[in-house]
Design an enzyme around this catalytic site. Structure first.
Site, PDB file in Angstrom:
ATOM      1  N   LYS A   1       0.814  -1.228   0.000  1.00  0.00           N
ATOM      2  CA  LYS A   1       0.000   0.000   0.000  1.00  0.00           C
ATOM      3  C   LYS A   1       0.839   1.265   0.000  1.00  0.00           C
ATOM      4  O   LYS A   1       0.339   2.335  -0.352  1.00  0.00           O
ATOM      5  CB  LYS A   1      -0.962   0.009   1.195  1.00  0.00           C
ATOM      6  CG  LYS A   1      -1.996  -1.090   1.077  1.00  0.00           C
ATOM      7  CD  LYS A   1      -3.318  -0.727   1.681  1.00  0.00           C
ATOM      8  CE  LYS A   1      -4.320  -1.787   1.269  1.00  0.00           C
ATOM      9  NZ  LYS A   1      -5.662  -1.431   1.274  1.00  0.00           N
TER      10      LYS A   1
ATOM     11  N   LYS B   1      -4.577  -9.434  -6.134  1.00  0.00           N
ATOM     12  CA  LYS B   1      -5.778  -9.679  -5.332  1.00  0.00           C
ATOM     13  C   LYS B   1      -6.905  -8.755  -5.788  1.00  0.00           C
ATOM     14  O   LYS B   1      -6.668  -7.575  -6.060  1.00  0.00           O
ATOM     15  CB  LYS B   1      -5.429  -9.380  -3.867  1.00  0.00           C
ATOM     16  CG  LYS B   1      -6.495  -9.767  -2.879  1.00  0.00           C
ATOM     17  CD  LYS B   1      -6.178  -9.210  -1.494  1.00  0.00           C
ATOM     18  CE  LYS B   1      -6.691  -7.808  -1.329  1.00  0.00           C
ATOM     19  NZ  LYS B   1      -7.312  -7.462  -0.046  1.00  0.00           N
TER      20      LYS B   1
ATOM     21  N   LYS C   1     -10.849  -3.699  -3.157  1.00  0.00           N
ATOM     22  CA  LYS C   1     -11.819  -2.603  -3.133  1.00  0.00           C
ATOM     23  C   LYS C   1     -11.170  -1.307  -3.571  1.00  0.00           C
ATOM     24  O   LYS C   1     -11.843  -0.397  -4.007  1.00  0.00           O
ATOM     25  CB  LYS C   1     -12.284  -2.396  -1.687  1.00  0.00           C
ATOM     26  CG  LYS C   1     -13.393  -3.318  -1.295  1.00  0.00           C
ATOM     27  CD  LYS C   1     -14.176  -2.708  -0.151  1.00  0.00           C
ATOM     28  CE  LYS C   1     -13.915  -3.423   1.138  1.00  0.00           C
ATOM     29  NZ  LYS C   1     -12.849  -2.876   1.941  1.00  0.00           N
TER      30      LYS C   1
HETATM   31  P1  ATP Z   1      -8.666  -2.834   0.399  1.00  0.00           P
HETATM   32  O1  ATP Z   1      -8.589  -3.492  -0.912  1.00  0.00           O
HETATM   33  O2  ATP Z   1      -9.333  -1.506   0.405  1.00  0.00           O
HETATM   34  O3  ATP Z   1      -7.377  -2.864   1.165  1.00  0.00           O
HETATM   35  P2  ATP Z   1      -9.638  -5.244   1.402  1.00  0.00           P
HETATM   36  O4  ATP Z   1     -10.730  -5.735   0.532  1.00  0.00           O
HETATM   37  O5  ATP Z   1      -8.310  -5.871   1.331  1.00  0.00           O
HETATM   38  O6  ATP Z   1      -9.620  -3.692   1.225  1.00  0.00           O
HETATM   39  P3  ATP Z   1     -11.335  -5.630   3.667  1.00  0.00           P
HETATM   40  O7  ATP Z   1     -12.479  -5.270   2.838  1.00  0.00           O
HETATM   41  O8  ATP Z   1     -11.295  -5.094   5.031  1.00  0.00           O
HETATM   42  O9  ATP Z   1      -9.985  -5.272   2.946  1.00  0.00           O
HETATM   43  O10 ATP Z   1     -11.250  -7.183   3.741  1.00  0.00           O
HETATM   44  C1  ATP Z   1     -12.253  -7.843   4.460  1.00  0.00           C
HETATM   45  C2  ATP Z   1     -12.002  -9.304   4.483  1.00  0.00           C
HETATM   46  O11 ATP Z   1     -12.137  -9.804   3.162  1.00  0.00           O
HETATM   47  C3  ATP Z   1     -10.586  -9.654   4.942  1.00  0.00           C
HETATM   48  O12 ATP Z   1     -10.665 -10.818   5.730  1.00  0.00           O
HETATM   49  C4  ATP Z   1      -9.856  -9.931   3.670  1.00  0.00           C
HETATM   50  O13 ATP Z   1      -8.850 -10.885   3.852  1.00  0.00           O
HETATM   51  C5  ATP Z   1     -10.978 -10.504   2.793  1.00  0.00           C
HETATM   52  N1  ATP Z   1     -10.716 -10.218   1.388  1.00  0.00           N
HETATM   53  C6  ATP Z   1     -10.558  -9.009   0.819  1.00  0.00           C
HETATM   54  N2  ATP Z   1     -10.293  -9.129  -0.497  1.00  0.00           N
HETATM   55  C7  ATP Z   1     -10.278 -10.464  -0.742  1.00  0.00           C
HETATM   56  C8  ATP Z   1     -10.066 -11.241  -1.917  1.00  0.00           C
HETATM   57  N3  ATP Z   1      -9.782 -10.670  -3.068  1.00  0.00           N
HETATM   58  N4  ATP Z   1     -10.173 -12.589  -1.821  1.00  0.00           N
HETATM   59  C9  ATP Z   1     -10.474 -13.168  -0.638  1.00  0.00           C
HETATM   60  N5  ATP Z   1     -10.666 -12.500   0.502  1.00  0.00           N
HETATM   61  C10 ATP Z   1     -10.568 -11.160   0.461  1.00  0.00           C
END
Ligand code: ATP
Ligand code: LTN
Length: 327
Positions: free
Chosen positions: A111, A192, A195
């Protein structure tokens, strides 16, 4: 007693990555554990957020929890910033965390990469995440694969604190699903699904219409082999789509391989879009009913009260153990 704490940051529009890695697993977990599901808004502000968007997204995440089927009668649902104990124990956990440990966190490296300046909070945020979990004496934490390292640090911090000040915190275990814990971008299977990715076609959002869902899967990258077969080494894009298919349909990977044997990607992608839409449409309907309702506010108020009670009890123990004056 088995207890769970987990959450999804209100840092962007919720997509099927968070659905597969977090929201869907929460639904089965609530049957077996005492659950606290929260909206970690203090984590979202480690990067710049528009105040109006943060406000809306925080309510959105809470509404999605309920719309997807988390039962507010069984589980405590709350917004992190409404429970001040998080910020307070977060600070105390920072005092237990080494600079070098935080520097090794891959999420921080990713990040901050290429940025001129990042907030101090982006660097120290794993200490706040540890506080989130330890406040509730959670025995288990369901997360996606990307959070494994933060969970390891949480365990180290709990053990370190217990060794220094006497037994205070439960040392939590991660729960990482075998399917859906690492959903990759539809445009690039080496990244990955996130969001925070500005490319809207890289992910399916939970509020996308059936038409948008079809279009996005139709555009998703595949490979030139033309066979629906799981092989993360040589066919990461197709393997990713197969995993998403499994998340939405409940079918096994072997069953999906058999169904599309010798068929290319056309009907596979169409069926995948239908399976996703079928699952998401009822969630969207319920989300729209609840997101601006008094019912949601009542659930969050009640959740904040219950969460504060549990969190304050642990915070008091931790402060007493460290030698703070309390009365
Ligand atoms: P950002 O991308 O803004 O950093 P994020 O999606 O990584 O956000 P969160 O939305 O807080 O972060 O993630 C919530 C949960 O969803 C966490 O347990 C994270 O590991 C899971 N998660 C997020 N993205 C994925 C993905 N692409 N595949 C599987 N699990 C995910
Ligand atoms: N760090 C997580 C979000 C998060 C979390 C937590 C998840 C903050 N605190 C406690 C589980 C338990 C993320 O970036 N996805």
């Amino acid at each position: 007693m088995k207890r769970v704490l987990s959450g999804i940051k209100p840092s962007g529009e919720l997509n099927i990555g968070g659905f597969g890695g977090a929201l869907q697993p929460f639904l089965t977990i609530q049957q077996e554990y005492e659950c606290f599901f929260f909206v970690p808004d203090l984590h979202a502000v480690t990067v710049k957020q528009d105040p109006k968007e943060l406000y809306q997204r925080s309510k959105d995440i809470a509404a999605f929890y309920i719309a997807a089927g988390i039962d507010p009668k069984k589980c405590t649902i709350f917004i992190q910033s409404q429970v001040p104990a998080h910020a307070e124990l977060g600070w105390l956990m920072e005092t237990q965390t080494h600079f070098g440990e935080l520097g090794r966190m891959t999420q921080y490296k990713e990040k901050s990469e290429g940025k001129d300046s990042v907030s101090a909070a982006l660097f120290t945020y794993p200490a706040l995440m540890a506080a989130d979990i330890l406040l509730y004496q959670a025995t288990h934490v369901p997360v996606g694969d990307d959070q494994k390292q933060h969970l390891e640090l949480t365990r180290d911090l709990a053990q370190r604190f217990n060794n220094r000040y006497g037994s205070t915190f439960v040392v939590p275990e991660p729960i990482i699903q075998s399917l859906g814990s690492r959903i990759m971008g539809l445009d690039d299977p080496s990244k990955k699904m996130s969001k925070s990715n500005p490319n809207r076609n890289s992910c399916v959002h939970l509020l996308d219409s059936p038409d948008e869902i079809r279009k996005k899967f139709a555009k998703a990258v595949t490979d030139s082999e033309g066979s629906v077969r799981l092989d993360w080494e040589t066919k990461p894009a197709v393997s990713n789509l197969m995993e998403i298919y499994a998340v939405f349909s409940g079918d096994s990977i072997a069953a999906i391989e058999r169904r599309y044997e010798g068929q290319g990607y056309g009907s596979f992608k169409k069926d995948l879009a239908e399976a996703a839409a079928e699952r998401l449409i009822p969630i969207q309907e319920r989300y729209r009913e609840i997101v601006d309702s008094a019912e949601l506010i009542a659930i969050l108020k009640d959740g904040a009260l219950k969460a504060s009670e549990a969190a304050n009890a642990t915070l008091l123990r931790a402060k007493q153990a460290m030698g703070f004056v309390t009365f």
